[in-house]
Motif scaffolding. Structure first.
Motif, PDB file in Angstrom:
ATOM      1  N   SER A  90      -2.304  12.419   6.236  1.00  0.00           N
ATOM      2  CA  SER A  90      -2.456  12.266   4.784  1.00  0.00           C
ATOM      3  C   SER A  90      -3.936  12.415   4.472  1.00  0.00           C
ATOM      4  CB  SER A  90      -1.999  10.880   4.324  1.00  0.00           C
ATOM      5  OG  SER A  90      -0.617  10.735   4.515  1.00  0.00           O
ATOM      6  N   ASP A 114       5.144   9.359   8.808  1.00  0.00           N
ATOM      7  CA  ASP A 114       4.833   9.836   7.457  1.00  0.00           C
ATOM      8  C   ASP A 114       4.409   8.698   6.522  1.00  0.00           C
ATOM      9  OD1 ASP A 114       4.566  11.614   5.419  1.00  0.00           O
ATOM     10  OD2 ASP A 114       6.671  12.215   5.311  1.00  0.00           O
ATOM     11  N   THR A 135       0.347   7.570   4.964  1.00  0.00           N
ATOM     12  CA  THR A 135       0.057   7.326   3.547  1.00  0.00           C
ATOM     13  C   THR A 135      -0.470   5.899   3.362  1.00  0.00           C
ATOM     14  OG1 THR A 135       1.876   8.820   2.986  1.00  0.00           O
ATOM     15  CG2 THR A 135       1.035   7.442   1.210  1.00  0.00           C
ATOM     16  N   SER A 177       1.310  18.993   7.557  1.00  0.00           N
ATOM     17  CA  SER A 177       1.039  17.553   7.495  1.00  0.00           C
ATOM     18  C   SER A 177       2.047  16.723   8.283  1.00  0.00           C
ATOM     19  CB  SER A 177       0.951  17.067   6.049  1.00  0.00           C
ATOM     20  OG  SER A 177       2.181  17.225   5.408  1.00  0.00           O
ATOM     21  N   ALA A 212       0.861  -1.201   0.000  1.00  0.00           N
ATOM     22  CA  ALA A 212       0.000   0.000   0.000  1.00  0.00           C
ATOM     23  C   ALA A 212       0.887   1.237   0.000  1.00  0.00           C
ATOM     24  CB  ALA A 212      -0.911   0.008   1.216  1.00  0.00           C
ATOM     25  N   ALA A 268       6.760  10.595  -0.219  1.00  0.00           N
ATOM     26  CA  ALA A 268       5.791  10.419   0.873  1.00  0.00           C
ATOM     27  C   ALA A 268       6.467  10.189   2.215  1.00  0.00           C
ATOM     28  CB  ALA A 268       4.851   9.253   0.560  1.00  0.00           C
ATOM     29  N   LYS A 276       9.255  14.316   4.430  1.00  0.00           N
ATOM     30  CA  LYS A 276       9.102  15.237   5.568  1.00  0.00           C
ATOM     31  C   LYS A 276       9.362  14.509   6.884  1.00  0.00           C
ATOM     32  CE  LYS A 276       5.450  17.192   3.165  1.00  0.00           C
ATOM     33  NZ  LYS A 276       4.069  17.593   3.190  1.00  0.00           N
ATOM     34  N   MET A 288      -1.974   7.435  -4.124  1.00  0.00           N
ATOM     35  CA  MET A 288      -2.258   6.407  -5.120  1.00  0.00           C
ATOM     36  C   MET A 288      -2.344   5.015  -4.496  1.00  0.00           C
ATOM     37  SD  MET A 288      -2.444   7.737  -8.110  1.00  0.00           S
ATOM     38  CE  MET A 288      -2.615   9.514  -8.244  1.00  0.00           C
TER      39      MET A 288
HETATM   40  P1  ADP Z   1       1.898  14.982   1.802  1.00  0.00           P
HETATM   41  O1  ADP Z   1       3.221  14.784   1.108  1.00  0.00           O
HETATM   42  O2  ADP Z   1       0.901  15.780   1.044  1.00  0.00           O
HETATM   43  O3  ADP Z   1       2.065  15.418   3.215  1.00  0.00           O
HETATM   44  P2  ADP Z   1       1.777  12.130   2.010  1.00  0.00           P
HETATM   45  O4  ADP Z   1       2.865  12.022   3.016  1.00  0.00           O
HETATM   46  O5  ADP Z   1       0.621  11.221   2.212  1.00  0.00           O
HETATM   47  O6  ADP Z   1       1.207  13.574   1.893  1.00  0.00           O
HETATM   48  O7  ADP Z   1       2.447  11.821   0.627  1.00  0.00           O
HETATM   49  C1  ADP Z   1       1.738  11.898  -0.552  1.00  0.00           C
HETATM   50  C2  ADP Z   1       2.729  11.871  -1.675  1.00  0.00           C
HETATM   51  O8  ADP Z   1       3.374  10.597  -1.688  1.00  0.00           O
HETATM   52  C3  ADP Z   1       2.074  11.995  -3.035  1.00  0.00           C
HETATM   53  O9  ADP Z   1       2.049  13.324  -3.469  1.00  0.00           O
HETATM   54  C4  ADP Z   1       2.971  11.126  -3.905  1.00  0.00           C
HETATM   55  O10 ADP Z   1       4.125  11.852  -4.299  1.00  0.00           O
HETATM   56  C5  ADP Z   1       3.429  10.039  -2.980  1.00  0.00           C
HETATM   57  N1  ADP Z   1       2.553   8.854  -2.938  1.00  0.00           N
HETATM   58  C6  ADP Z   1       1.235   8.776  -3.278  1.00  0.00           C
HETATM   59  N2  ADP Z   1       0.747   7.553  -3.061  1.00  0.00           N
HETATM   60  C7  ADP Z   1       1.771   6.818  -2.565  1.00  0.00           C
HETATM   61  C8  ADP Z   1       1.897   5.455  -2.148  1.00  0.00           C
HETATM   62  N3  ADP Z   1       0.851   4.626  -2.185  1.00  0.00           N
HETATM   63  N4  ADP Z   1       3.108   5.040  -1.722  1.00  0.00           N
HETATM   64  C9  ADP Z   1       4.155   5.867  -1.692  1.00  0.00           C
HETATM   65  N5  ADP Z   1       4.121   7.161  -2.059  1.00  0.00           N
HETATM   66  C10 ADP Z   1       2.929   7.631  -2.491  1.00  0.00           C
END
Ligand code: ADP
Ligand code: MG
Length: 354
Positions: free
Chosen positions: A252, A296, A300, A208, A120, A178, A181, A270
Protein backbone atom coordinates in the motif's frame (compact mmCIF):
# COMPACT_ATOMS: atom_id res chain seq x y z
CA UNK A 1 21.30 -9.67 2.04
CA UNK A 2 21.90 -12.03 -0.79
CA UNK A 3 20.95 -9.78 -3.72
CA UNK A 4 23.41 -7.04 -2.89
CA UNK A 5 25.86 -8.70 -5.22
CA UNK A 6 23.35 -8.51 -8.06
CA UNK A 7 24.04 -5.60 -10.39
CA UNK A 8 20.94 -3.45 -10.82
CA UNK A 9 21.11 -3.54 -14.63
CA UNK A 10 21.45 -7.30 -14.83
CA UNK A 11 18.67 -7.63 -12.32
CA UNK A 12 16.31 -5.44 -14.30
CA UNK A 13 17.17 -7.22 -17.53
CA UNK A 14 15.82 -10.39 -15.95
CA UNK A 15 12.44 -8.83 -15.25
CA UNK A 16 9.38 -9.91 -17.18
CA UNK A 17 6.77 -7.76 -15.61
CA UNK A 18 6.74 -4.11 -14.73
CA UNK A 19 4.32 -2.34 -12.46
CA UNK A 20 4.28 -1.46 -8.78
CA UNK A 21 5.93 -4.75 -8.12
CA UNK A 22 7.48 -6.95 -10.70
CA UNK A 23 8.41 -10.56 -10.49
CA UNK A 24 11.70 -11.95 -11.64
CA UNK A 25 11.50 -15.36 -13.30
CA UNK A 26 13.86 -18.24 -12.71
CA UNK A 27 16.28 -18.69 -15.57
CA UNK A 28 16.53 -22.44 -15.98
CA UNK A 29 14.60 -25.61 -15.29
CA UNK A 30 16.06 -28.82 -13.91
CA UNK A 31 16.14 -31.62 -16.49
CA UNK A 32 13.89 -33.83 -14.36
CA UNK A 33 11.23 -31.15 -14.55
CA UNK A 34 11.01 -31.11 -18.34
CA UNK A 35 7.38 -32.27 -18.25
CA UNK A 36 6.41 -29.09 -16.50
CA UNK A 37 5.21 -26.46 -18.94
CA UNK A 38 5.18 -22.74 -18.17
CA UNK A 39 2.19 -20.67 -19.30
CA UNK A 40 1.99 -16.91 -18.86
CA UNK A 41 -0.96 -14.63 -19.40
CA UNK A 42 -1.97 -11.02 -18.84
CA UNK A 43 -5.62 -10.27 -18.22
CA UNK A 44 -7.91 -7.76 -16.55
CA UNK A 45 -9.94 -8.46 -13.40
CA UNK A 46 -10.87 -6.66 -10.17
CA UNK A 47 -10.29 -3.37 -11.91
CA UNK A 48 -6.63 -4.09 -12.48
CA UNK A 49 -4.13 -5.82 -14.75
CA UNK A 50 -3.55 -9.42 -13.69
CA UNK A 51 -0.37 -11.28 -14.66
CA UNK A 52 -0.33 -15.03 -14.27
CA UNK A 53 2.47 -17.59 -14.57
CA UNK A 54 1.53 -21.22 -14.28
CA UNK A 55 3.83 -24.23 -13.97
CA UNK A 56 1.89 -27.39 -14.78
CA UNK A 57 2.08 -30.85 -16.26
CA UNK A 58 -1.50 -30.34 -17.53
CA UNK A 59 -3.42 -27.73 -19.50
CA UNK A 60 -3.09 -23.96 -19.44
CA UNK A 61 -5.75 -22.89 -16.92
CA UNK A 62 -4.76 -19.24 -16.59
CA UNK A 63 -8.11 -18.05 -17.95
CA UNK A 64 -9.86 -20.09 -15.25
CA UNK A 65 -7.77 -18.30 -12.60
CA UNK A 66 -8.95 -14.97 -13.99
CA UNK A 67 -12.55 -16.15 -13.86
CA UNK A 68 -12.17 -17.09 -10.18
CA UNK A 69 -11.16 -13.46 -9.54
CA UNK A 70 -14.02 -12.11 -11.63
CA UNK A 71 -16.53 -14.32 -9.78
CA UNK A 72 -15.36 -13.03 -6.40
CA UNK A 73 -15.77 -9.48 -7.65
CA UNK A 74 -19.16 -9.97 -9.32
CA UNK A 75 -20.84 -12.27 -6.81
CA UNK A 76 -19.39 -11.10 -3.52
CA UNK A 77 -17.66 -7.75 -3.39
CA UNK A 78 -18.85 -5.40 -6.12
CA UNK A 79 -20.31 -2.07 -5.01
CA UNK A 80 -21.97 -1.51 -8.36
CA UNK A 81 -23.36 -4.90 -9.37
CA UNK A 82 -26.77 -5.02 -7.67
CA UNK A 83 -26.60 -8.82 -7.50
CA UNK A 84 -23.41 -8.90 -5.46
CA UNK A 85 -23.80 -9.88 -1.81
CA UNK A 86 -22.17 -6.65 -0.61
CA UNK A 87 -24.63 -4.58 -2.66
CA UNK A 88 -27.54 -6.49 -1.14
CA UNK A 89 -26.20 -6.01 2.39
CA UNK A 90 -25.77 -2.29 1.72
CA UNK A 91 -29.34 -2.05 0.42
CA UNK A 92 -30.74 -3.80 3.51
CA UNK A 93 -31.02 -0.52 5.44
CA UNK A 94 -30.18 -1.82 8.85
CA UNK A 95 -32.24 -5.00 8.56
CA UNK A 96 -30.90 -8.42 9.49
CA UNK A 97 -29.71 -10.38 6.47
CA UNK A 98 -28.29 -13.81 5.72
CA UNK A 99 -25.08 -13.97 3.71
CA UNK A 100 -23.06 -16.89 2.37
CA UNK A 101 -20.63 -18.75 4.58
CA UNK A 102 -17.86 -17.63 2.25
CA UNK A 103 -18.59 -13.92 2.73
CA UNK A 104 -19.21 -14.21 6.47
CA UNK A 105 -15.84 -15.98 6.81
CA UNK A 106 -14.08 -13.14 5.01
CA UNK A 107 -15.98 -10.51 7.01
CA UNK A 108 -15.14 -12.12 10.30
CA UNK A 109 -11.43 -11.91 9.47
CA UNK A 110 -11.79 -8.32 8.25
CA UNK A 111 -13.62 -7.22 11.40
CA UNK A 112 -10.91 -8.84 13.51
CA UNK A 113 -8.26 -6.79 11.71
CA UNK A 114 -10.42 -3.67 12.17
CA UNK A 115 -10.52 -4.36 15.93
CA UNK A 116 -6.85 -5.32 16.19
CA UNK A 117 -5.81 -2.18 14.31
CA UNK A 118 -8.07 0.03 16.46
CA UNK A 119 -10.05 0.95 13.38
CA UNK A 120 -7.04 1.95 11.23
CA UNK A 121 -8.50 -0.53 8.77
CA UNK A 122 -12.23 0.07 8.56
CA UNK A 123 -14.50 -1.70 6.04
CA UNK A 124 -17.29 0.88 6.52
CA UNK A 125 -15.66 4.03 5.14
CA UNK A 126 -16.96 3.68 1.59
CA UNK A 127 -18.86 6.98 1.78
CA UNK A 128 -15.69 8.80 2.85
CA UNK A 129 -13.73 7.20 0.00
CA UNK A 130 -16.33 8.29 -2.53
CA UNK A 131 -16.49 11.80 -1.05
CA UNK A 132 -12.79 12.33 -1.73
CA UNK A 133 -12.88 10.22 -4.92
CA UNK A 134 -9.07 10.21 -5.07
CA UNK A 135 -7.96 9.06 -8.50
CA UNK A 136 -11.51 9.50 -9.83
CA UNK A 137 -13.11 12.19 -11.96
CA UNK A 138 -14.51 14.12 -9.00
CA UNK A 139 -11.48 14.13 -6.72
CA UNK A 140 -11.39 17.15 -4.44
CA UNK A 141 -10.74 18.26 -0.87
CA UNK A 142 -14.15 18.06 0.82
CA UNK A 143 -15.33 20.52 3.47
CA UNK A 144 -14.95 19.58 7.13
CA UNK A 145 -18.71 19.42 7.60
CA UNK A 146 -19.03 17.00 4.67
CA UNK A 147 -16.35 14.78 6.20
CA UNK A 148 -18.03 14.88 9.62
CA UNK A 149 -21.31 14.02 7.98
CA UNK A 150 -20.08 10.84 6.27
CA UNK A 151 -17.99 9.74 9.26
CA UNK A 152 -21.05 9.59 11.51
CA UNK A 153 -22.35 6.67 9.42
CA UNK A 154 -19.07 4.76 9.47
CA UNK A 155 -17.39 2.63 12.12
CA UNK A 156 -16.75 -1.11 12.07
CA UNK A 157 -18.52 -1.43 15.47
CA UNK A 158 -21.76 -0.68 13.63
CA UNK A 159 -21.53 -4.09 11.93
CA UNK A 160 -22.77 -7.18 13.80
CA UNK A 161 -21.99 -10.60 12.46
CA UNK A 162 -23.43 -13.73 14.04
CA UNK A 163 -22.69 -16.81 11.99
CA UNK A 164 -24.07 -16.06 8.53
CA UNK A 165 -26.34 -13.27 9.77
CA UNK A 166 -25.29 -9.69 9.39
CA UNK A 167 -26.88 -6.44 10.50
CA UNK A 168 -25.59 -2.90 10.39
CA UNK A 169 -26.77 0.40 11.81
CA UNK A 170 -28.90 2.34 9.36
CA UNK A 171 -26.79 4.47 7.02
CA UNK A 172 -23.72 2.28 7.45
CA UNK A 173 -22.36 0.49 4.38
CA UNK A 174 -19.60 -2.00 3.64
CA UNK A 175 -16.76 -1.45 1.20
CA UNK A 176 -14.21 -4.25 0.99
CA UNK A 177 -12.11 -2.52 -1.70
CA UNK A 178 -8.93 -2.61 0.35
CA UNK A 179 -9.31 -6.37 0.90
CA UNK A 180 -10.66 -7.36 -2.52
CA UNK A 181 -7.44 -8.34 -4.26
CA UNK A 182 -6.31 -10.31 -1.23
CA UNK A 183 -9.65 -12.13 -1.07
CA UNK A 184 -9.31 -12.83 -4.79
CA UNK A 185 -5.87 -14.38 -4.20
CA UNK A 186 -7.26 -16.55 -1.39
CA UNK A 187 -10.00 -17.79 -3.72
CA UNK A 188 -7.44 -18.57 -6.45
CA UNK A 189 -5.35 -20.50 -3.93
CA UNK A 190 -8.37 -22.58 -2.94
CA UNK A 191 -8.96 -23.39 -6.61
CA UNK A 192 -5.29 -24.21 -7.31
CA UNK A 193 -5.27 -26.66 -4.42
CA UNK A 194 -7.85 -28.73 -6.31
CA UNK A 195 -5.64 -28.83 -9.44
CA UNK A 196 -3.23 -31.75 -9.10
CA UNK A 197 -1.31 -30.91 -12.32
CA UNK A 198 -0.28 -27.46 -11.18
CA UNK A 199 3.09 -27.53 -9.44
CA UNK A 200 3.51 -23.78 -8.98
CA UNK A 201 1.91 -20.47 -9.91
CA UNK A 202 2.33 -16.77 -9.55
CA UNK A 203 -0.52 -14.24 -9.65
CA UNK A 204 0.21 -10.53 -9.70
CA UNK A 205 -2.75 -8.17 -9.35
CA UNK A 206 -1.81 -4.70 -10.46
CA UNK A 207 1.57 -5.00 -8.79
CA UNK A 208 0.13 -4.37 -5.33
CA UNK A 209 -1.05 -7.92 -4.51
CA UNK A 210 1.10 -10.92 -5.37
CA UNK A 211 0.49 -14.58 -4.59
CA UNK A 212 3.03 -17.34 -5.07
CA UNK A 213 1.94 -20.97 -5.00
CA UNK A 214 4.18 -23.99 -4.62
CA UNK A 215 7.80 -24.13 -5.69
CA UNK A 216 9.31 -23.25 -9.02
CA UNK A 217 10.80 -26.20 -10.94
CA UNK A 218 14.34 -25.11 -10.03
CA UNK A 219 13.38 -24.66 -6.38
CA UNK A 220 14.54 -21.04 -6.23
CA UNK A 221 12.71 -18.26 -4.38
CA UNK A 222 10.19 -16.06 -6.09
CA UNK A 223 11.71 -12.59 -6.23
CA UNK A 224 9.35 -9.63 -6.15
CA UNK A 225 10.64 -6.12 -6.72
CA UNK A 226 9.00 -3.33 -4.72
CA UNK A 227 8.57 0.16 -6.16
CA UNK A 228 10.50 3.12 -4.79
CA UNK A 229 7.57 5.29 -3.55
CA UNK A 230 9.32 8.47 -4.65
CA UNK A 231 10.81 7.21 -7.93
CA UNK A 232 10.71 9.50 -10.95
CA UNK A 233 9.57 6.59 -13.09
CA UNK A 234 7.92 3.20 -12.54
CA UNK A 235 11.10 1.30 -13.39
CA UNK A 236 12.94 2.42 -10.26
CA UNK A 237 12.71 -0.33 -7.67
CA UNK A 238 13.44 0.09 -3.99
CA UNK A 239 14.49 -3.49 -3.52
CA UNK A 240 13.60 -7.14 -3.80
CA UNK A 241 11.52 -9.34 -1.49
CA UNK A 242 12.01 -13.11 -1.68
CA UNK A 243 8.92 -15.30 -1.31
CA UNK A 244 9.14 -19.04 -0.70
CA UNK A 245 6.41 -21.56 -1.45
CA UNK A 246 2.84 -20.35 -1.00
CA UNK A 247 2.92 -16.77 0.27
CA UNK A 248 1.13 -13.47 -0.25
CA UNK A 249 2.60 -10.00 -0.61
CA UNK A 250 0.69 -6.74 -0.54
CA UNK A 251 1.89 -3.17 -0.95
CA UNK A 252 0.00 0.00 0.00
CA UNK A 253 1.50 3.34 -0.96
CA UNK A 254 0.63 7.02 -1.23
CA UNK A 255 1.92 7.07 -4.83
CA UNK A 256 -0.79 4.82 -6.29
CA UNK A 257 -3.64 7.34 -6.44
CA UNK A 258 -3.14 10.92 -5.33
CA UNK A 259 -3.21 14.57 -6.25
CA UNK A 260 -1.10 17.44 -4.96
CA UNK A 261 -2.66 20.77 -3.99
CA UNK A 262 -0.73 23.65 -2.44
CA UNK A 263 2.22 21.30 -1.99
CA UNK A 264 0.17 18.75 0.01
CA UNK A 265 -0.21 15.18 -1.24
CA UNK A 266 -3.79 13.90 -0.93
CA UNK A 267 -3.72 10.12 -1.43
CA UNK A 268 -6.18 7.23 -1.36
CA UNK A 269 -5.43 5.63 2.02
CA UNK A 270 -7.67 7.24 4.59
CA UNK A 271 -7.28 7.59 8.34
CA UNK A 272 -10.79 6.66 9.50
CA UNK A 273 -10.25 8.58 12.76
CA UNK A 274 -9.76 11.93 10.97
CA UNK A 275 -11.47 11.46 7.62
CA UNK A 276 -8.31 12.72 5.87
CA UNK A 277 -5.58 10.83 3.99
CA UNK A 278 -3.38 9.04 6.53
CA UNK A 279 -0.35 10.99 7.73
CA UNK A 280 1.76 8.48 9.62
CA UNK A 281 4.99 9.53 7.94
CA UNK A 282 5.23 6.45 5.73
CA UNK A 283 5.10 6.50 1.94
CA UNK A 284 4.76 2.76 1.37
CA UNK A 285 4.27 -0.48 3.30
CA UNK A 286 4.81 -4.02 2.03
CA UNK A 287 3.51 -7.01 3.99
CA UNK A 288 4.16 -10.72 3.47
CA UNK A 289 2.07 -13.40 5.17
CA UNK A 290 0.35 -16.68 4.49
CA UNK A 291 -3.10 -15.44 3.45
CA UNK A 292 -4.17 -12.89 0.85
CA UNK A 293 -6.89 -11.16 2.86
CA UNK A 294 -4.58 -10.56 5.80
CA UNK A 295 -1.70 -9.34 3.59
CA UNK A 296 -3.98 -6.86 1.81
CA UNK A 297 -5.76 -5.50 4.89
CA UNK A 298 -2.60 -5.39 7.00
CA UNK A 299 -0.70 -3.33 4.43
CA UNK A 300 -3.49 -0.75 4.41
CA UNK A 301 -3.76 -0.78 8.23
CA UNK A 302 0.02 -0.46 8.62
CA UNK A 303 0.09 2.50 6.26
CA UNK A 304 -2.40 4.26 8.54
CA UNK A 305 -0.65 3.20 11.77
CA UNK A 306 2.94 3.97 10.78
CA UNK A 307 6.13 2.09 11.65
CA UNK A 308 5.88 1.42 15.41
CA UNK A 309 2.21 0.58 15.80
CA UNK A 310 2.14 -1.14 12.41
CA UNK A 311 5.01 -3.47 13.25
CA UNK A 312 3.29 -4.38 16.55
CA UNK A 313 0.17 -5.32 14.61
CA UNK A 314 2.21 -7.46 12.19
CA UNK A 315 3.66 -9.45 15.10
CA UNK A 316 0.16 -10.47 16.12
CA UNK A 317 -0.40 -11.93 12.64
CA UNK A 318 3.04 -13.45 12.28
CA UNK A 319 3.49 -11.27 9.20
CA UNK A 320 6.65 -9.66 7.83
CA UNK A 321 6.69 -6.02 6.83
CA UNK A 322 8.74 -3.23 5.36
CA UNK A 323 7.93 0.41 5.87
CA UNK A 324 9.35 3.30 3.84
CA UNK A 325 9.23 6.83 5.25
CA UNK A 326 9.40 10.37 3.86
CA UNK A 327 13.09 10.63 4.82
CA UNK A 328 14.14 7.67 2.67
CA UNK A 329 14.44 5.28 5.61
CA UNK A 330 13.42 1.65 5.23
CA UNK A 331 12.28 -0.20 8.37
CA UNK A 332 12.22 -4.00 8.31
CA UNK A 333 10.62 -6.43 10.75
CA UNK A 334 12.92 -9.30 11.76
CA UNK A 335 11.31 -11.72 9.29
CA UNK A 336 11.57 -9.18 6.48
CA UNK A 337 15.31 -8.77 7.12
CA UNK A 338 15.74 -12.35 5.86
CA UNK A 339 13.83 -11.59 2.64
CA UNK A 340 14.70 -8.07 1.60
CA UNK A 341 17.59 -6.65 -0.40
CA UNK A 342 17.89 -2.92 -0.97
CA UNK A 343 18.62 -1.72 -4.51
CA UNK A 344 18.61 2.07 -4.03
CA UNK A 345 21.61 3.92 -2.61
CA UNK A 346 19.46 6.90 -1.67
CA UNK A 347 17.69 4.82 1.02
CA UNK A 348 19.05 3.46 4.30
CA UNK A 349 17.80 0.54 6.37
CA UNK A 350 16.99 1.52 9.98
CA UNK A 351 15.97 -0.40 13.08
CA UNK A 352 12.39 -0.27 14.30
CA UNK A 353 12.28 1.28 17.76
CA UNK A 354 9.36 0.04 19.86
P1 ADP B 1 -4.69 -0.71 -3.56
O1 ADP B 1 -6.15 -1.08 -3.61
O2 ADP B 1 -4.33 0.51 -4.31
O3 ADP B 1 -3.81 -1.88 -3.85
P2 ADP B 1 -4.95 -0.78 -0.71
O4 ADP B 1 -5.10 -2.25 -0.62
O5 ADP B 1 -4.13 -0.15 0.35
O6 ADP B 1 -4.37 -0.31 -2.08
O7 ADP B 1 -6.41 -0.20 -0.65
C1 ADP B 1 -6.65 1.15 -0.78
C2 ADP B 1 -8.12 1.32 -1.00
O8 ADP B 1 -8.82 0.91 0.17
C3 ADP B 1 -8.52 2.77 -1.20
O9 ADP B 1 -8.56 3.10 -2.56
C4 ADP B 1 -9.90 2.82 -0.56
O10 ADP B 1 -10.88 2.34 -1.46
C5 ADP B 1 -9.81 1.83 0.56
N1 ADP B 1 -9.34 2.39 1.84
C6 ADP B 1 -8.61 3.53 2.04
N2 ADP B 1 -8.32 3.70 3.33
C7 ADP B 1 -8.87 2.64 3.99
C8 ADP B 1 -8.92 2.26 5.37
N3 ADP B 1 -8.32 2.99 6.31
N4 ADP B 1 -9.59 1.13 5.67
C9 ADP B 1 -10.20 0.40 4.73
N5 ADP B 1 -10.20 0.69 3.42
C10 ADP B 1 -9.53 1.81 3.05
MG1 MG C 1 -4.51 -3.23 1.11
Amino acid sequence: MKYHALKKKAFLAAAVFTGTTMVIPSMCLAASDKDIQTYTDTDFAMDTVVSETLYTTGDDINSKLTSVLTDVETNLLSWTNEDSQICKVNASDGKDMEISGELSGYLERILKIARDSDGAFDPTIGKLIRLWDIGGEDQRIPGEDEIRNVLKDSGYEKVSLAGNNISMDEGCSLDLGAAGKGIGCDAVLEYLETQKDVTAALINLGGSSVMTYGSKPDGSSWNVAVTDPRAENDEEYLGVVALNGTEFLSTSGDYEKYFIEDGVRYHHIMDPSTGYPAKSGVTGVTVVCDTGLEADTLSTACFVLGVEKGSELLKKYNADGLFVDEDHHVYLTDGMKERFSLLQDSYSVEDITQ
